[in-house]
Design a protein around this motif. Structure first.
Motif, PDB file in Angstrom:
ATOM      1  N   THR A 183       0.879  -0.860  -0.003  1.00  0.00           N
ATOM      2  CA  THR A 183       0.188   0.108  -0.154  1.00  0.00           C
ATOM      3  C   THR A 183       0.824   1.312  -0.320  1.00  0.00           C
ATOM      4  O   THR A 183       0.788   2.271  -0.920  1.00  0.00           O
ATOM      5  CB  THR A 183      -1.945   0.446   1.062  1.00  0.00           C
ATOM      6  N   GLU A 184       1.660   1.325   0.463  1.00  0.00           N
ATOM      7  CA  GLU A 184       2.735   2.507   0.498  1.00  0.00           C
ATOM      8  C   GLU A 184       3.758   2.850  -0.622  1.00  0.00           C
ATOM      9  O   GLU A 184       3.825   4.022  -1.030  1.00  0.00           O
ATOM     10  CB  GLU A 184       4.308   1.751   1.464  1.00  0.00           C
ATOM     11  N   TRP A 185       3.827   1.599  -1.031  1.00  0.00           N
ATOM     12  CA  TRP A 185       4.789   1.800  -2.620  1.00  0.00           C
ATOM     13  C   TRP A 185       3.542   2.510  -3.345  1.00  0.00           C
ATOM     14  O   TRP A 185       4.220   3.409  -4.453  1.00  0.00           O
ATOM     15  CB  TRP A 185       4.714   0.281  -3.196  1.00  0.00           C
ATOM     16  N   PRO A 233       3.314   4.898  -8.034  1.00  0.00           N
ATOM     17  CA  PRO A 233       2.815   4.323  -8.163  1.00  0.00           C
ATOM     18  C   PRO A 233       2.579   3.666  -9.810  1.00  0.00           C
ATOM     19  O   PRO A 233       2.911   2.833 -10.102  1.00  0.00           O
ATOM     20  CB  PRO A 233       1.439   5.355  -8.730  1.00  0.00           C
ATOM     21  N   ARG A 234       3.513   4.850 -10.063  1.00  0.00           N
ATOM     22  CA  ARG A 234       4.347   4.214 -12.122  1.00  0.00           C
ATOM     23  C   ARG A 234       5.278   3.012 -12.261  1.00  0.00           C
ATOM     24  O   ARG A 234       5.708   3.185 -12.655  1.00  0.00           O
ATOM     25  CB  ARG A 234       4.135   5.118 -12.846  1.00  0.00           C
ATOM     26  N   LEU A 235       6.303   2.876 -10.869  1.00  0.00           N
ATOM     27  CA  LEU A 235       7.361   2.019 -11.181  1.00  0.00           C
ATOM     28  C   LEU A 235       7.178   1.229 -10.144  1.00  0.00           C
ATOM     29  O   LEU A 235       6.150   0.894  -9.111  1.00  0.00           O
ATOM     30  CB  LEU A 235       8.427   3.190 -10.012  1.00  0.00           C
ATOM     31  N   ARG A 236       8.380  -0.619 -11.510  1.00  0.00           N
ATOM     32  CA  ARG A 236       8.176  -1.491 -10.574  1.00  0.00           C
ATOM     33  C   ARG A 236       9.046  -1.776  -9.188  1.00  0.00           C
ATOM     34  O   ARG A 236      10.073  -0.885  -9.616  1.00  0.00           O
ATOM     35  CB  ARG A 236       7.962  -2.378 -11.889  1.00  0.00           C
ATOM     36  N   GLU A 237       8.750  -2.468  -8.394  1.00  0.00           N
ATOM     37  CA  GLU A 237       9.532  -2.462  -7.260  1.00  0.00           C
ATOM     38  C   GLU A 237      10.524  -3.033  -7.659  1.00  0.00           C
ATOM     39  O   GLU A 237      10.768  -4.461  -8.073  1.00  0.00           O
ATOM     40  CB  GLU A 237       9.346  -2.794  -5.698  1.00  0.00           C
ATOM     41  N   SER A 238      11.662  -2.467  -7.600  1.00  0.00           N
ATOM     42  CA  SER A 238      13.082  -3.317  -8.323  1.00  0.00           C
ATOM     43  C   SER A 238      14.700  -3.026  -6.856  1.00  0.00           C
ATOM     44  O   SER A 238      14.444  -2.318  -6.386  1.00  0.00           O
ATOM     45  CB  SER A 238      13.565  -2.775  -9.554  1.00  0.00           C
ATOM     46  N   GLY A 239      14.981  -4.585  -6.697  1.00  0.00           N
ATOM     47  CA  GLY A 239      15.501  -4.374  -5.866  1.00  0.00           C
ATOM     48  C   GLY A 239      17.306  -4.355  -5.435  1.00  0.00           C
ATOM     49  O   GLY A 239      17.095  -3.917  -6.638  1.00  0.00           O
ATOM     50  N   ARG A 240      17.935  -3.900  -4.663  1.00  0.00           N
ATOM     51  CA  ARG A 240      19.709  -3.429  -5.017  1.00  0.00           C
ATOM     52  C   ARG A 240      19.965  -3.815  -6.720  1.00  0.00           C
ATOM     53  O   ARG A 240      20.357  -3.541  -7.301  1.00  0.00           O
ATOM     54  CB  ARG A 240      20.314  -2.826  -4.661  1.00  0.00           C
ATOM     55  N   ASP A 241      20.123  -5.472  -6.541  1.00  0.00           N
ATOM     56  CA  ASP A 241      20.577  -6.320  -7.341  1.00  0.00           C
ATOM     57  C   ASP A 241      20.203  -6.170  -9.009  1.00  0.00           C
ATOM     58  O   ASP A 241      20.446  -5.477  -9.875  1.00  0.00           O
ATOM     59  CB  ASP A 241      19.893  -7.344  -7.081  1.00  0.00           C
ATOM     60  N   GLU A 242      18.729  -5.530  -9.445  1.00  0.00           N
ATOM     61  CA  GLU A 242      17.996  -5.683  -9.808  1.00  0.00           C
ATOM     62  C   GLU A 242      18.232  -4.108 -10.817  1.00  0.00           C
ATOM     63  O   GLU A 242      18.949  -3.704 -11.734  1.00  0.00           O
ATOM     64  CB  GLU A 242      16.969  -5.452 -10.526  1.00  0.00           C
ATOM     65  N   LEU A 243      18.651  -3.069  -9.788  1.00  0.00           N
ATOM     66  CA  LEU A 243      18.849  -1.899 -10.514  1.00  0.00           C
ATOM     67  C   LEU A 243      20.611  -2.119 -10.609  1.00  0.00           C
ATOM     68  O   LEU A 243      20.737  -1.033 -11.559  1.00  0.00           O
ATOM     69  CB  LEU A 243      19.034  -1.008  -8.918  1.00  0.00           C
ATOM     70  N   PHE A 244      21.005  -2.927  -9.970  1.00  0.00           N
ATOM     71  CA  PHE A 244      22.757  -2.963 -10.283  1.00  0.00           C
ATOM     72  C   PHE A 244      22.884  -2.602 -11.933  1.00  0.00           C
ATOM     73  O   PHE A 244      23.916  -3.060 -12.502  1.00  0.00           O
ATOM     74  CB  PHE A 244      23.568  -2.929  -9.256  1.00  0.00           C
ATOM     75  N   LEU A 274      25.803   2.671  -2.687  1.00  0.00           N
ATOM     76  CA  LEU A 274      25.728   3.182  -3.382  1.00  0.00           C
ATOM     77  C   LEU A 274      24.296   3.708  -4.756  1.00  0.00           C
ATOM     78  O   LEU A 274      23.960   4.643  -4.941  1.00  0.00           O
ATOM     79  CB  LEU A 274      26.670   3.001  -4.821  1.00  0.00           C
ATOM     80  N   LEU A 275      23.101   2.674  -3.441  1.00  0.00           N
ATOM     81  CA  LEU A 275      22.138   2.852  -4.550  1.00  0.00           C
ATOM     82  C   LEU A 275      21.039   2.842  -2.650  1.00  0.00           C
ATOM     83  O   LEU A 275      20.395   1.607  -1.985  1.00  0.00           O
ATOM     84  CB  LEU A 275      21.828   1.159  -5.315  1.00  0.00           C
ATOM     85  N   THR A 276      21.093   3.815  -2.205  1.00  0.00           N
ATOM     86  CA  THR A 276      20.135   4.081  -1.180  1.00  0.00           C
ATOM     87  C   THR A 276      18.645   5.268  -1.737  1.00  0.00           C
ATOM     88  O   THR A 276      18.821   5.500  -3.542  1.00  0.00           O
ATOM     89  CB  THR A 276      21.083   4.592  -0.439  1.00  0.00           C
ATOM     90  N   GLY A 277      18.070   5.500  -0.532  1.00  0.00           N
ATOM     91  CA  GLY A 277      17.110   6.014  -1.198  1.00  0.00           C
ATOM     92  C   GLY A 277      15.432   5.963  -0.049  1.00  0.00           C
ATOM     93  O   GLY A 277      15.683   4.488  -0.368  1.00  0.00           O
ATOM     94  N   LYS A 278      14.414   6.326   0.085  1.00  0.00           N
ATOM     95  CA  LYS A 278      13.051   5.737  -0.215  1.00  0.00           C
ATOM     96  C   LYS A 278      12.718   4.593  -0.828  1.00  0.00           C
ATOM     97  O   LYS A 278      12.637   3.818  -0.353  1.00  0.00           O
ATOM     98  CB  LYS A 278      11.812   7.159   0.514  1.00  0.00           C
ATOM     99  N   ARG A 279      13.343   5.663  -2.525  1.00  0.00           N
ATOM    100  CA  ARG A 279      12.484   3.933  -3.418  1.00  0.00           C
ATOM    101  C   ARG A 279      13.268   2.537  -3.112  1.00  0.00           C
ATOM    102  O   ARG A 279      12.412   1.797  -2.589  1.00  0.00           O
ATOM    103  CB  ARG A 279      13.044   4.906  -4.342  1.00  0.00           C
TER     104      ARG A 279
END
Length: 930
Positions: free
Chosen positions: A548-550, A555-566, A897-902
């Motif tokens: 719900t918080e995400w 609303p328009r982004l898919r939840e991606s973890g650090r590994d996927e973002l990296f 290096l990959l941080t922030g609320k998102r």
């Protein structure tokens, strides 16, 4: 065939020896004159020739001094013997050689017939990697093995040095400081060695994985069958262990939802905790030490039943066969290595969990966590916070309300000396999840009163409460004893123990490691079934809140973890490297020329142009200076300029990508860190300097401008370069003399006292230049004296150094202005220059100088561009890939290096979702087992 030849050779050789012996015996008897003997006369009529020779040989070997005869010199007989043996051997050589040649021909023919019948496997040569890749793989393994071996040796030497220094008993302040300094250096070196070992351990595991994949591909190609990957059904305990592994990085404080049961093994140091765990696991899987602390980090052991007795770490694919002593030694060594690697920054214990799985026949399914032993006194080689760290770690694991506490008490020491019982009472005062285990009962029975042991096992001695009390024997004091031998010794001990006399109150089910493991496993699964549904519901609610918080925030982004973002950032960085090779040649030439002149301009003016202009022979001085420059500093400066241009172009590409519409700023910090690290590591090829030196020397040898277009370009280059230097000189003069009158009026600025002095000196110097426009760069002594006296008349007192400092920029401006005038005069003097050469009416030597410099920059830029496109861009690509590979294995760096609320919200949501799904999968399997 070969066996027939061998038998023939043995028989022939034996006959040759016997024949030679007989002949030698006959000859020897004849030469010695032994023709009659009582025993010999009796046997002469009835014995065969072989018998006579044998008895004669026995007579010669035995001798008989009592009979009064002596053996004659055997030199001639031995010589005949040697001759005959050699003759027989020569005959044998020809026999064997002839047979071998014939047999070889026959075998060769049979081998050819057999080989023709084999199927054709040439198709494997196209399917499998060829020799170079296998050779490189072998060389990498050998190199990695040698590096790891060297690192281990260095670590051992440093540990030995540290122990020696600690044993000296240093008391003085100065010696103590030296000791502490040495100790810190040793610890730093140990940390570096551990990092190197971890790095190469990962490389080895990666190579082993690649090797397995290659073998699988080979088997698939060999059988020429399409195999489909079958999903292996995991056991119940393995599924539960995976859930705990997921939770270990999510809820480390047991404050939210991680209340799943574990068996926590706690006890005083050297109380037998590890031995109890090994007895339950039926294998010696932990390293041993003589009184020192061996367990330095929590070890999570998942026990499961299986057909083979094997062990495996959670983060490794290697399986250790626990029935082989060599694999057991490797396992213990790897456990010790992982423990030491987890201890950093001078610490003695670590919170990093070492997870492994042990499977084997008859093992009870459960998850145990072995913790460092509780200590009451610290030694000098321990960190100052070791005692508190162990207490906090133990409380941390026991604070889980569903953790089963396996409280280990050494039965060979007084109960009053125990530290663990009070700690257990604080966490579980009612004893609803505590199982008490008394170890070393065989020693306790010899040293203590059996009635006291009965009181302990009846729960009447300690004030703590427990679900059950057990007594075990985990060894006989022999390090080499196997678990089977220890268990047999334990069974025999309890059969004959005084604890089972008629007066005893100890029940048989309260003794032996086997009964203990059954009881612990039974209690473990009972608590799992009681609590698993609650944990699943808690994670289901947590997942709903996070989703719900995400949706509300992103609303328009898919939840991606650090590994996927990296991985996404990695792809974008590598795409930029590819773009680097697509830059046009003209753009490279412009960038390299600009960077080269930026690097070289100061040297050209200060070390070549100005000194040559001050000399009587401008061209000769220029030739000398240019040659010295090309042989020494110019090639290295050119490579430095090329590298900076490559770096600048790559960074500009990265900056332009930030302006794209689909740019995601979450990658900026990671990209910058990767690029900075790769650029810091990268260096230009060394052979480039030698190559540039040759082409630069050849280019500077040309002293004649070839056409009008090049002449005009050189004049333009001279004017732009002189104007740039003139601007710098005027800025220096403005700082030295202060603002002009108009600026002082409009900006309300004033001259300082020093600036007023400088202005007075400048007025005098301008008079000198006005009277002599071709003045030399230095002032004479008379001129300095005249300037100083003129200033004294105006009450300005300065020394000669002050006048020289002012003269330098003033003359520089005067010289540059004259150079601009000469460039203007030479603009239309090309044809006059081609006709008269050096004797031209207009002096255009500085134009020729800058033409030669321009040609060197052009040729050098072209060579650097080719190196960038052909070599350096690819080498930079390799450096970036290496940095990305290192960063991908460093979770701490990725988290920084990959941080922030998102990122944090996505990571938590993904983690909770994984845990909740695994919990539901486990619950389904658990219900099916019921």
């Amino acid at each position: 065939m070969l066996r027939i030849y061998q038998n023939t050779y043995r028989r022939t050789a034996k006959k040759a020896v016997v024949y030679s012996t007989k002949v030698a015996c006959c000859n020897h008897s004849t030469l010695c004159g032994i023709t009659s003997h009582p025993r010999r006369a009796q046997d002469s009529g009835s014995s065969s020739s072989n018998g006579r020779h044998r008895r004669h040989e026995e007579f010669l070997l035995a001798g008989n001094p009592a009979r009064g005869w002596q053996m004659p010199p055997p030199s001639r007989g031995y010589g005949m013997l040697v001759v005959r043996i050699l003759r027989g051997a020569l005959k044998l050589r020809y026999i064997v050689l002839g047979g071998a040649i014939g047999g070889g021909v026959s075998l060769s023919k049979k081998y050819e017939d057999w080989k023709d019948g084999l199927p054709d496997f040439k198709w494997l040569e196209d399917a499998m990697p060829q020799g170079e890749r296998w050779s490189q793989f072998s060389r990498n393994l050998i190199e990695v093995g040698s590096l790891v071996k060297n690192a281990i040796e260095v670590a051992k030497d440093d540990l030995k040095a540290k122990t020696t220094v600690a044993a000296l008993g240093i008391t003085s302040d100065e010696s103590r400081k030296k000791y502490e300094k040495l100790q810190s250096q040793v610890e730093t070196l140990q940390t570096e060695i551990m990092n190197v070992q971890i790095k190469y351990q990962k490389e080895l595991e990666k190579m082993e994985k690649e090797n397995r994949e290659l073998r699988q591909q080979y088997l698939i190609l060999k059988t020429n069958k399409k195999t489909t990957a079958k999903k292996i059904k995991k056991s119940l305990i393995d599924m539960y262990s995976e859930v705990l592994d997921e939770l270990s990085g999510y809820d480390t404080g047991y404050t939210m939802a991680d209340h799943l049961p574990r068996v926590v093994v706690v006890g005083d140091q050297s109380s037998g905790k590890t031995s109890v765990l090994e007895s339950i696991a039926k294998a010696r899987i932990f390293p041993r030490g003589s009184g020192e602390m061996m367990t330095r980090a929590p070890v999570k052991v998942t026990l499961a039943e299986g057909p083979y007795h094997v062990a495996q770490f959670r983060d490794s694919d290697r399986e250790y066969d626990l029935t082989k002593e060599s694999d057991l030694q490797d396992l213990r060594r790897d456990v010790e290595f992982r423990m030491k690697a987890s201890v950093r920054g001078g610490k003695t214990v670590s919170n990093e969990v070492i997870a492994m799985t042990v499977k084997g026949p008859g093992l009870q399914r459960m998850v145990l966590v072995d913790l460092p032993g509780i200590i009451s006194t610290m030694t000098v080689d321990m960190a100052s916070d070791t005692k508190d760290s162990i207490h906090q770690m133990t409380k941390h694991y026991m604070s889980n309300p569903n953790a089963i506490i396996l409280c280990i008490q050494d039965g060979s020491v007084d109960a009053e000396r125990s530290n663990v019982t009070d700690l257990v009472m604080q966490c579980d005062p009612l004893g609803r999840r505590t199982i008490f285990v008394l170890t070393k009962v065989d020693l306790a029975e010899e040293l203590a009163d059996p009635d006291r042991i009965r009181k302990i096992l009846s729960g009447k001695l300690f004030p703590m409460k427990a679900l059950g009390y057990y007594a075990v024997v985990t060894g006989r004091g022999r390090k080499d004893d196997s678990i089977d031998a220890i268990r047999q010794y334990e069974e025999d001990f309890f059969k004959n123990s005084k604890l089972f006399h008629r007066r005893g109150v100890i029940m048989p089910h309260q003794v032996t490691s086997r009964n203990l493991s059954l009881a612990v496993s039974d209690r473990f699964w009972k608590m799992v079934r009681e609590t698993i549904e609650q944990q699943a519901d808690a994670f289901k609610a947590t997942r709903f809140n996070l989703e719900t918080e995400w949706k509300n925030n992103f609303p328009r982004l898919r939840e991606s973890g650090r590994d996927e973002l990296f991985d996404k950032a990695k792809g974008e960085i590598l795409d930029e490297v590819v773009t680097l090779s697509q830059i046009s040649a003209k753009k490279w030439d412009d960038a390299l020329s600009t960077k080269l002149w930026e690097k070289l301009s100061n040297y050209v003016f200060e070390s070549i142009y100005l000194p040559a202009a001050q000399s009587d022979s401008f061209n000769t001085m220029v030739d000398i200076k240019l040659r010295q420059w090309a042989e020494q500093a110019l090639p290295a400066k050119s490579v430095e300029a090329g590298w900076e241009a490559l770096q600048q172009e790559f960074i500009s590409l990265m900056e332009r990508s930030k302006k794209a519409q689909d740019h995601d700023g979450i990658f900026d910090q990671l990209k910058s860190a990767v690029v900075d690290e790769a650029i810091r590591r990268h260096s230009w090829e060394d052979k480039a300097i030698d190559m540039l030196r040759v082409i630069q020397l050849n280019t500077l040898e040309d002293r004649f401008v070839h056409d009008k277009q090049e002449w005009d370009s050189a004049v333009k280059f001279l004017e732009s370069s002189v104007n740039a230097k003139l601007v710098q000189t005027e800025e220096t003069l403005a700082q030295m003399f202060g603002p002009g009158q108009m600026r002082r009026l409009t900006h309300w600025q004033y001259l300082t006292q020093d600036q007023q002095k400088r202005r007075s000196v400048k007025n005098e110097l301008d008079k000198i230049l006005k009277n002599d426009t071709k003045h030399l760069p230095t002032l004479t002594h008379d001129e300095l004296t005249t300037v100083r006296k003129n200033l004294q008349r105006d009450n300005v007192d300065v020394d000669t150094d002050y006048i020289r400092q002012t003269w330098f920029p003033v003359y520089r401006k005067h010289f540059l202005q004259q150079a601009l005038q000469r460039a203007k005069d030479c603009r239309k003097a090309y044809y006059l220059y081609t006709q008269q050469g050096a004797e031209c009416e207009i002096s255009c030597s500085d134009v020729v100088l800058f033409w030669r410099i321009q040609q060197v920059i052009k040729i050098t830029g072209n060579a650097l561009r080719q190196q960038v496109i052909n070599r350096e861009a690819r080498r930079l690509d390799k450096e970036i890939k290496a940095v990305l590979d290192e960063f991908s294995d460093d979770e701490e760096k990725k988290g920084y290096l990959l941080t922030g609320k998102r990122v944090l919200l996505a990571e938590e949501l993904i983690k909770v979702r994984q845990i909740q799904e695994k919990l539901e999968e486990f619950i389904n399997s658990l219900n099916q087992e019921k």
